[in-house]
Design a protein around this motif. Structure first.
Motif, PDB file in Angstrom:
ATOM      1  N   MET A 124       0.859  -1.166   0.000  1.00  0.00           N
ATOM      2  CA  MET A 124       0.000   0.000   0.000  1.00  0.00           C
ATOM      3  C   MET A 124       0.913   1.239   0.000  1.00  0.00           C
ATOM      4  O   MET A 124       1.743   1.400   0.883  1.00  0.00           O
ATOM      5  CB  MET A 124      -0.888  -0.043   1.244  1.00  0.00           C
ATOM      6  N   GLU A 156      -0.486   7.287  -0.656  1.00  0.00           N
ATOM      7  CA  GLU A 156      -1.795   7.818  -1.052  1.00  0.00           C
ATOM      8  C   GLU A 156      -2.912   6.835  -0.714  1.00  0.00           C
ATOM      9  O   GLU A 156      -3.983   7.235  -0.246  1.00  0.00           O
ATOM     10  CB  GLU A 156      -1.811   8.176  -2.541  1.00  0.00           C
ATOM     11  N   GLU A 157      -2.669   5.561  -0.917  1.00  0.00           N
ATOM     12  CA  GLU A 157      -3.653   4.536  -0.554  1.00  0.00           C
ATOM     13  C   GLU A 157      -3.841   4.482   0.958  1.00  0.00           C
ATOM     14  O   GLU A 157      -4.966   4.335   1.447  1.00  0.00           O
ATOM     15  CB  GLU A 157      -3.212   3.170  -1.086  1.00  0.00           C
ATOM     16  N   THR A 213      -3.528  -0.303   7.435  1.00  0.00           N
ATOM     17  CA  THR A 213      -2.436  -0.035   6.501  1.00  0.00           C
ATOM     18  C   THR A 213      -1.398  -1.150   6.410  1.00  0.00           C
ATOM     19  O   THR A 213      -0.615  -1.172   5.470  1.00  0.00           O
ATOM     20  CB  THR A 213      -1.700   1.258   6.891  1.00  0.00           C
TER      21      THR A 213
END
Length: 67
Positions: free
Chosen positions: A1, A4-5, A30
């Motif tokens: 990831m 931005e994700e 995350t």
């Protein structure tokens, strides 16, 4: 990831109080273990995988930054 994700995944936490449970939720969302809370001590090294939680004086999350 990528960052931005991660930022998109964490958007739901903006406006919530930062607690140890919130820190665990950030890691869960995350997959990143390096989460630095607003009152935590951090090193000066640059680590793009590290998430810094930005919060107001009342402990409410206002955003996130990386590095």
């Amino acid at each position: 990831m990528n960052n931005e994700e991660a930022k998109a995944a964490l958007a739901q936490l903006v406006g919530c109080e930062y607690t140890e449970a919130t820190k665990a939720e950030i890691t869960r969302l995350t997959g990143r273990a390096r989460v630095v809370g607003p009152n935590d001590v951090a090193t000066m090294e640059v680590d793009e995988a590290r998430i810094h939680v930005v919060a107001g004086g009342n402990g409410v999350i206002t955003g996130f930054r990386f590095g």
